[in-house]
Scaffold this motif. Structure first.
Motif, PDB file in Angstrom:
ATOM      1  N   LYS A  99       0.821  -1.209   0.000  1.00 41.71           N
ATOM      2  CA  LYS A  99       0.000   0.000   0.000  1.00 41.71           C
ATOM      3  C   LYS A  99       0.854   1.257   0.000  1.00 41.71           C
ATOM      4  O   LYS A  99       0.435   2.308   0.480  1.00 41.71           O
ATOM      5  N   PRO A 101       3.371   4.389  -1.693  1.00 42.23           N
ATOM      6  CA  PRO A 101       3.148   5.383  -2.750  1.00 42.23           C
ATOM      7  C   PRO A 101       3.417   4.788  -4.131  1.00 42.23           C
ATOM      8  O   PRO A 101       4.042   3.734  -4.274  1.00 42.23           O
ATOM      9  N   VAL A 102       2.961   5.492  -5.144  1.00 39.76           N
ATOM     10  CA  VAL A 102       3.200   5.087  -6.528  1.00 39.76           C
ATOM     11  C   VAL A 102       3.677   6.307  -7.300  1.00 39.76           C
ATOM     12  O   VAL A 102       3.285   7.447  -7.008  1.00 39.76           O
ATOM     13  N   TYR A 130       9.272   2.422  -4.304  1.00 42.22           N
ATOM     14  CA  TYR A 130       7.923   2.629  -4.820  1.00 42.22           C
ATOM     15  C   TYR A 130       7.741   1.882  -6.140  1.00 42.22           C
ATOM     16  O   TYR A 130       8.677   1.726  -6.927  1.00 42.22           O
ATOM     17  N   TYR A 156      -3.520   8.179 -14.997  1.00 39.55           N
ATOM     18  CA  TYR A 156      -3.574   8.851 -13.700  1.00 39.55           C
ATOM     19  C   TYR A 156      -4.938   8.657 -13.036  1.00 39.55           C
ATOM     20  O   TYR A 156      -5.027   8.390 -11.834  1.00 39.55           O
ATOM     21  N   LEU A 159      -5.035   5.330 -11.472  1.00 36.95           N
ATOM     22  CA  LEU A 159      -4.270   5.265 -10.223  1.00 36.95           C
ATOM     23  C   LEU A 159      -5.042   5.899  -9.069  1.00 36.95           C
ATOM     24  O   LEU A 159      -4.934   5.443  -7.921  1.00 36.95           O
ATOM     25  N   ASP A 162      -7.151   3.702  -6.680  1.00 39.35           N
ATOM     26  CA  ASP A 162      -6.531   2.870  -5.647  1.00 39.35           C
ATOM     27  C   ASP A 162      -5.544   3.615  -4.764  1.00 39.35           C
ATOM     28  O   ASP A 162      -4.982   3.028  -3.837  1.00 39.35           O
ATOM     29  N   HIS A 163      -5.291   4.891  -5.052  1.00 39.21           N
ATOM     30  CA  HIS A 163      -4.270   5.637  -4.313  1.00 39.21           C
ATOM     31  C   HIS A 163      -4.776   7.019  -3.925  1.00 39.21           C
ATOM     32  O   HIS A 163      -5.388   7.716  -4.742  1.00 39.21           O
ATOM     33  N   ASP A 164      -4.490   7.400  -2.712  1.00 41.86           N
ATOM     34  CA  ASP A 164      -4.698   8.769  -2.276  1.00 41.86           C
ATOM     35  C   ASP A 164      -3.752   9.657  -3.092  1.00 41.86           C
ATOM     36  O   ASP A 164      -2.572   9.325  -3.238  1.00 41.86           O
ATOM     37  N   ARG A 167      -0.305  10.345  -2.082  1.00 40.53           N
ATOM     38  CA  ARG A 167       0.688   9.264  -2.169  1.00 40.53           C
ATOM     39  C   ARG A 167       1.060   8.969  -3.624  1.00 40.53           C
ATOM     40  O   ARG A 167       1.567   7.904  -3.943  1.00 40.53           O
ATOM     41  N   ILE A 168       0.791   9.946  -4.510  1.00 44.72           N
ATOM     42  CA  ILE A 168       1.147   9.809  -5.922  1.00 44.72           C
ATOM     43  C   ILE A 168       2.173  10.875  -6.279  1.00 44.72           C
ATOM     44  O   ILE A 168       1.996  12.056  -5.965  1.00 44.72           O
ATOM     45  N   LEU A 318       6.412  11.964  -0.169  1.00 43.01           N
ATOM     46  CA  LEU A 318       5.398  10.911  -0.173  1.00 43.01           C
ATOM     47  C   LEU A 318       5.536   9.934   0.983  1.00 43.01           C
ATOM     48  O   LEU A 318       4.636   9.136   1.226  1.00 43.01           O
TER      49      LEU A 318
END
Length: 322
Positions: A99, A101-102, A130, A156, A159, A162-164, A167-168, A318
């Motif tokens: 879980k 960052p990405v 990451y 984007y 993404l 699934d990501h806050d 955290r991107i 991040l």
């Protein structure tokens, strides 16, 4: 000047002026032996193929020649995949957290070839821990603006499911830096959550007013011609093409990286200054004596230092591995 820039002009059918090629001194003595060797290898490569298809195949071969050893060295796994109907390359480091960052990467290559979807990402994935998603967006001249921007936006958006957004991170080199800034402008125009951090590596954010370093290390008319191929007839002062002309207040924290023999050095620095003027946390790191986007194709301590700078920025913004 390195061979990357002439390749981009040739891809557009534009020959760089001889005078632009001649305005350079020998590489400085303080460069590492590895950097000098890498620059020599790059200069000695065979002439580029005559067709666009051949140039793209050649660029992909160089990506694998330089990039696959980097993946092996760092233990990063690359997977070709599709997200939201767009081809991507996903880089997973050995120390990734489920879980975590990405990072979203938009590769360089003058909008016309892929000169970074592997080499820009192996080190960043390994150093941050990451997962990195590199968008293999549609290329000009067959697909001018906004095709690449549309592809980047589609990935984007996926993404975001699934990501806050906090955290991107988003980054790119050269044409990819330009596209990354354009993606942020697009997100802001469409009132979508923007990423927490932007890596703007050797790019330009006002395509209508190019900086002075182009006069030293390239041919201004040739670069302008290349941008016309990319823009697809849209006016270059449109803030979606030239985000520096829009409202920068509230822009994501940004790391700008360039080098002193980089034809986009001026544009990178000017964008960083504009962000700072707008109250945005903005940092400029300049590497001395090196050409445009050197980290994307030269294995040397200087490239290692560039990637470490990038990784420190992302992990500070991040969270995760320092």
């Amino acid at each position: 000047m390195n061979r990357i820039f002439p390749l981009l002009l040739l891809a557009a059918g534009i020959a760089p002026a001889a005078s632009a090629q001649e305005v350079k001194a020998p590489w400085p003595d303080f460069l590492s032996a590895e950097a000098k060797a890498g620059l020599s290898v790059d200069a000695a490569r065979q002439p580029e193929p005559a067709t666009m298809e051949g140039r793209r195949e050649r660029s992909e071969a160089i990506q694998r020649e330089v990039g696959l050893p980097r993946l092996a060295r760092h233990g990063v796994v690359m997977k070709d995949d599709v997200i939201a109907g767009i081809p991507v390359r996903i880089f997973t480091p050995r120390n990734v957290t489920a879980k975590g960052p990405v990072l979203l990467n938009l590769h360089g290559g003058g909008f016309m070839v892929d000169s970074g979807s592997i080499t820009e990402n192996a080190d960043v994935a390994a150093l941050t821990g990451y997962r990195v998603v590199a968008v293999r967006y549609r290329l000009a001249p067959e697909h001018p603006f906004p095709a690449a921007s549309d592809d980047a936006l589609a990935v984007y958006r996926a993404l975001l499911k699934d990501h806050d957004p906090r955290r991107i991170g988003l980054y790119g080199t050269s044409a990819g830096a330009i596209l990354s800034a354009e993606l942020v402008a697009r997100l802001r125009a469409e009132k979508l959550p923007q990423p927490a951090a932007l890596g703007f590596f050797s790019g330009a954010a006002d395509l209508s007013k190019l900086g002075d370093s182009i006069a030293l290390f390239a041919d201004r008319a040739a670069v302008s011609g290349l941008l016309q191929f990319y823009s697809g007839g849209r006016k270059l002062d449109d803030p979606l093409l030239s985000p520096k002309r829009g409202d920068l207040a509230g822009w994501p924290a940004t790391l700008c990286v360039a080098s002193s023999r980089d034809f986009l050095m001026s544009d990178t620095a000017e964008f960083c200054r504009a962000l700072d003027d707008a109250g945005v946390p903005a940092q400029l790191t300049l590497f001395d004596g090196l050409p445009h986007a050197f980290w994307a194709y030269i294995d040397a301590p200087e490239s290692d230092a560039a990637f470490k700078t990038m990784a420190r920025f992302f992990t500070a913004r991040l969270g995760g591995k320092p």
